[in-house]
Write a protein that holds these residues in place. Structure first.
Motif, PDB file in Angstrom:
ATOM      1  N   MET A   1       0.851  -1.195   0.000  1.00 18.25           N
ATOM      2  CA  MET A   1       0.000   0.000   0.000  1.00 18.25           C
ATOM      3  C   MET A   1       0.888   1.246   0.000  1.00 18.25           C
ATOM      4  N   LYS A   2       0.419   2.295  -0.595  1.00 17.73           N
ATOM      5  CA  LYS A   2       1.232   3.491  -0.800  1.00 17.73           C
ATOM      6  C   LYS A   2       1.429   4.295   0.484  1.00 17.73           C
ATOM      7  N   ASN A   3       2.550   5.053   0.488  1.00 15.25           N
ATOM      8  CA  ASN A   3       2.866   5.966   1.583  1.00 15.25           C
ATOM      9  C   ASN A   3       2.458   7.376   1.191  1.00 15.25           C
ATOM     10  N   LEU A   4       1.805   8.070   2.121  1.00 19.88           N
ATOM     11  CA  LEU A   4       1.338   9.426   1.866  1.00 19.88           C
ATOM     12  C   LEU A   4       1.886  10.372   2.933  1.00 19.88           C
ATOM     13  N   LEU A   5       2.145  11.598   2.527  1.00 18.28           N
ATOM     14  CA  LEU A   5       2.433  12.675   3.464  1.00 18.28           C
ATOM     15  C   LEU A   5       1.339  13.713   3.283  1.00 18.28           C
ATOM     16  N   TYR A   6       0.701  14.096   4.371  1.00 17.29           N
ATOM     17  CA  TYR A   6      -0.397  15.056   4.319  1.00 17.29           C
ATOM     18  C   TYR A   6       0.029  16.315   5.073  1.00 17.29           C
ATOM     19  N   ILE A   7       0.091  17.433   4.339  1.00 17.35           N
ATOM     20  CA  ILE A   7       0.529  18.708   4.890  1.00 17.35           C
ATOM     21  C   ILE A   7      -0.677  19.628   5.096  1.00 17.35           C
ATOM     22  N   GLY A   8      -0.781  20.190   6.298  1.00 17.62           N
ATOM     23  CA  GLY A   8      -1.862  21.130   6.591  1.00 17.62           C
ATOM     24  C   GLY A   8      -1.832  21.494   8.065  1.00 17.62           C
ATOM     25  N   ASN A   9      -2.860  22.193   8.500  1.00 19.01           N
ATOM     26  CA  ASN A   9      -2.964  22.572   9.908  1.00 19.01           C
ATOM     27  C   ASN A   9      -3.646  21.460  10.701  1.00 19.01           C
ATOM     28  N   LYS A  10      -2.981  21.043  11.756  1.00 21.76           N
ATOM     29  CA  LYS A  10      -3.498  19.975  12.618  1.00 21.76           C
ATOM     30  C   LYS A  10      -3.502  20.528  14.042  1.00 21.76           C
ATOM     31  N   ALA A  36       1.613   9.945   6.983  1.00 21.85           N
ATOM     32  CA  ALA A  36       2.285  10.848   7.919  1.00 21.85           C
ATOM     33  C   ALA A  36       1.668  12.228   7.744  1.00 21.85           C
ATOM     34  N   THR A  37       1.625  13.012   8.825  1.00 19.84           N
ATOM     35  CA  THR A  37       0.993  14.333   8.761  1.00 19.84           C
ATOM     36  C   THR A  37       1.883  15.411   9.373  1.00 19.84           C
ATOM     37  N   ALA A  38       1.683  16.637   8.913  1.00 19.40           N
ATOM     38  CA  ALA A  38       2.350  17.813   9.492  1.00 19.40           C
ATOM     39  C   ALA A  38       1.509  19.044   9.123  1.00 19.40           C
ATOM     40  N   SER A  39       1.207  19.962  10.085  1.00 19.31           N
ATOM     41  CA  SER A  39       1.920  20.017  11.332  1.00 19.31           C
ATOM     42  C   SER A  39       0.957  20.412  12.440  1.00 19.31           C
ATOM     43  N   SER A  40       1.319  19.960  13.656  1.00 19.74           N
ATOM     44  CA  SER A  40       0.545  20.300  14.850  1.00 19.74           C
ATOM     45  C   SER A  40       1.210  21.410  15.662  1.00 19.74           C
ATOM     46  N   GLN A  41       2.263  22.006  15.124  1.00 16.53           N
ATOM     47  CA  GLN A  41       2.940  23.098  15.819  1.00 16.53           C
ATOM     48  C   GLN A  41       2.025  24.327  15.849  1.00 16.53           C
ATOM     49  N   LYS A  42       1.827  24.908  17.026  1.00 11.98           N
ATOM     50  CA  LYS A  42       0.948  26.063  17.151  1.00 11.98           C
ATOM     51  C   LYS A  42       1.604  27.336  16.636  1.00 11.98           C
ATOM     52  N   ASN A  43       2.894  27.509  16.884  1.00 13.01           N
ATOM     53  CA  ASN A  43       3.613  28.680  16.411  1.00 13.01           C
ATOM     54  C   ASN A  43       3.705  28.664  14.881  1.00 13.01           C
ATOM     55  N   VAL A  44       3.400  29.778  14.257  1.00 15.80           N
ATOM     56  CA  VAL A  44       3.329  29.842  12.801  1.00 15.80           C
ATOM     57  C   VAL A  44       4.656  29.474  12.148  1.00 15.80           C
ATOM     58  N   LEU A  45       5.747  30.032  12.642  1.00 17.92           N
ATOM     59  CA  LEU A  45       7.048  29.766  12.033  1.00 17.92           C
ATOM     60  C   LEU A  45       7.488  28.333  12.251  1.00 17.92           C
ATOM     61  N   LEU A  46       7.241  27.814  13.458  1.00 21.40           N
ATOM     62  CA  LEU A  46       7.597  26.422  13.728  1.00 21.40           C
ATOM     63  C   LEU A  46       6.756  25.482  12.873  1.00 21.40           C
ATOM     64  N   ARG A  47       5.494  25.831  12.672  1.00 23.76           N
ATOM     65  CA  ARG A  47       4.630  24.982  11.839  1.00 23.76           C
ATOM     66  C   ARG A  47       5.124  24.979  10.397  1.00 23.76           C
ATOM     67  N   PHE A  48       5.487  26.143   9.908  1.00 20.61           N
ATOM     68  CA  PHE A  48       6.016  26.266   8.548  1.00 20.61           C
ATOM     69  C   PHE A  48       7.287  25.429   8.384  1.00 20.61           C
ATOM     70  N   ALA A  49       8.181  25.534   9.360  1.00 20.71           N
ATOM     71  CA  ALA A  49       9.437  24.770   9.299  1.00 20.71           C
ATOM     72  C   ALA A  49       9.170  23.275   9.371  1.00 20.71           C
ATOM     73  N   ASP A  50       8.231  22.882  10.220  1.00 23.14           N
ATOM     74  CA  ASP A  50       7.904  21.469  10.372  1.00 23.14           C
ATOM     75  C   ASP A  50       7.344  20.887   9.078  1.00 23.14           C
ATOM     76  N   MET A  51       6.521  21.679   8.385  1.00 23.71           N
ATOM     77  CA  MET A  51       5.964  21.218   7.112  1.00 23.71           C
ATOM     78  C   MET A  51       7.073  20.957   6.097  1.00 23.71           C
ATOM     79  N   LEU A  52       7.985  21.910   5.980  1.00 22.71           N
ATOM     80  CA  LEU A  52       9.072  21.756   5.011  1.00 22.71           C
ATOM     81  C   LEU A  52       9.996  20.601   5.392  1.00 22.71           C
ATOM     82  N   PHE A  53      10.334  20.499   6.683  1.00 20.74           N
ATOM     83  CA  PHE A  53      11.189  19.407   7.128  1.00 20.74           C
ATOM     84  C   PHE A  53      10.527  18.055   6.859  1.00 20.74           C
ATOM     85  N   SER A  54       9.212  17.988   7.033  1.00 20.08           N
ATOM     86  CA  SER A  54       8.504  16.722   6.820  1.00 20.08           C
ATOM     87  C   SER A  54       8.574  16.269   5.367  1.00 20.08           C
TER      88      SER A  54
END
Length: 335
Positions: A1-10, A36-54
């Motif tokens: 089964m395929k692997n997915l990454l889902y990016i958005g606000n969590k 896999a999902t990203a991101s649950s970071q509340k801080n805007v900059l941390l969430r942005f960084a987490d999305m890109l890192f993911s």
């Protein structure tokens, strides 16, 4: 089964409403995808960084799903999509922003960079499907938002009372103060009218609406954020669902209200006229038209046949959004 990454606000863990990312990722996991999902970071900059890192971390994913909105979150989608292009990853924007047609006109180059190179763009509404096709995008498909219909106990409405329910995050673009104005106007002829407003604060609008109700001299029940189970149980105590938004796409709360059998009265903005049929499964009024919404509610209160029709037809339409049907479209896309 395929692997997915889902990016958005969590961000439901930070006091905001559950998003499509959370519900759809769970549903896809249940049918066998590794998500896999990203991101649950509340801080805007941390969430942005987490999305890109993911995107780097899960670069072996077969597809990257990207929740795409029209305002500030648009820039998340832009950055993630361009990183996917650099890494030659297939990405799929899921179009949520009710004001995305405006973004297509205002930022055609940026939009072509995101949507033109996507593996596929997914429009949860015919409103956005038509807007993207009109803008020249051929790589766009319709897959509606979904609900698990078994989670919404149907209560048939017929002889109803002026008990109004509003469910949304409190934000200026959703025009929550209009609900208070509707309450004030209705109480002139229906002194027993009640209004309950459910949802977390997003931009300070919750307190502003609370203060506005006090200024208008009316009592409104504000519950804050409730779980899906809690607010759907609460809905059994109310008879009419109102949606006062100024911008919209396909609001899941409206879909859920219809599944519960609540007659819906909504503004006719954005994707709403593509989702609801005036007089058949809902009543539609113009944006910020308090008197129009009051008249529509009065029609429901004085014509039991109309309330009954909307209750039954709303539930019937909601059956089309059940995950058991919608999942087939996602499986076909991700083959």
């Amino acid at each position: 089964m395929k692997n997915l990454l889902y990016i958005g606000n969590k961000l439901s863990g930070s006091g905001l409403n559950v998003t499509t990312l959370e519900t759809l990722s769970q549903n896809l996991t249940a049918v066998g995808y590794r998500v896999a999902t990203a991101s649950s970071q509340k801080n805007v900059l941390l969430r942005f960084a987490d999305m890109l890192f993911s995107v780097f971390r899960y670069r072996k994913a077969d597809y990257v799903l990207i929740d795409t909105y029209s305002t500030s979150a648009f820039w998340y989608a832009f950055a993630v999509s361009q990183l996917c292009r650099v890494l030659t990853k297939k990405y799929i924007p899921i179009l949520h922003g009710g004001n995305l047609p405006y973004r297509l006109k205002q930022n055609p180059l940026l939009c072509s960079m995101i949507f033109g190179y996507a593996h596929q763009n997914i429009a949860p509404s015919h409103y956005l499907l038509h807007a993207f096709e009109k803008a020249g995008f051929t790589n766009v498909s319709f897959i509606p938002n979904s609900i698990v219909i078994s989670q919404y106990p149907f209560k048939e409405r017929k002889d109803i009372k002026p008990k109004l329910l509003w469910v949304r995050a409190f934000a200026a673009l959703y025009n929550p103060k209009m609900a208070v104005d509707v309450l004030v106007a209705l109480q002139r002829n229906y002194p027993d009218t009640e209004l309950c407003m459910v949802g977390p604060d997003k931009d300070g609008s919750l307190e502003a609406t609370r203060q506005y109700a006090l200024q208008q001299g009316v009592t409104v029940t504000f519950t804050g954020q409730l779980s899906k189970a809690d607010w759907t149980a609460l809905a059994a105590e109310y008879d009419i669902f109102i949606n006062t938004t100024n911008f919209d796409n396909t609001p899941v709360s409206v879909m859920e209200a219809m599944a519960l059998g609540l007659p819906v009265v909504s503004t006719n903005v954005g994707g709403i006229p593509y989702l609801l049929e005036d007089g058949k499964d809902a009543l539609l009024v113009n944006a910020n038209d308090v008197s129009g919404m009051v008249s529509a509610i009065d029609a429901l209160l004085t014509t039991s046949e109309l309330a009954h029709t909307l209750s039954l037809q709303g539930r019937q339409k909601a059956l089309n959004w059940d995950w058991e049907s919608v999942k087939k479209l996602w499986i076909a896309l991700l083959q």
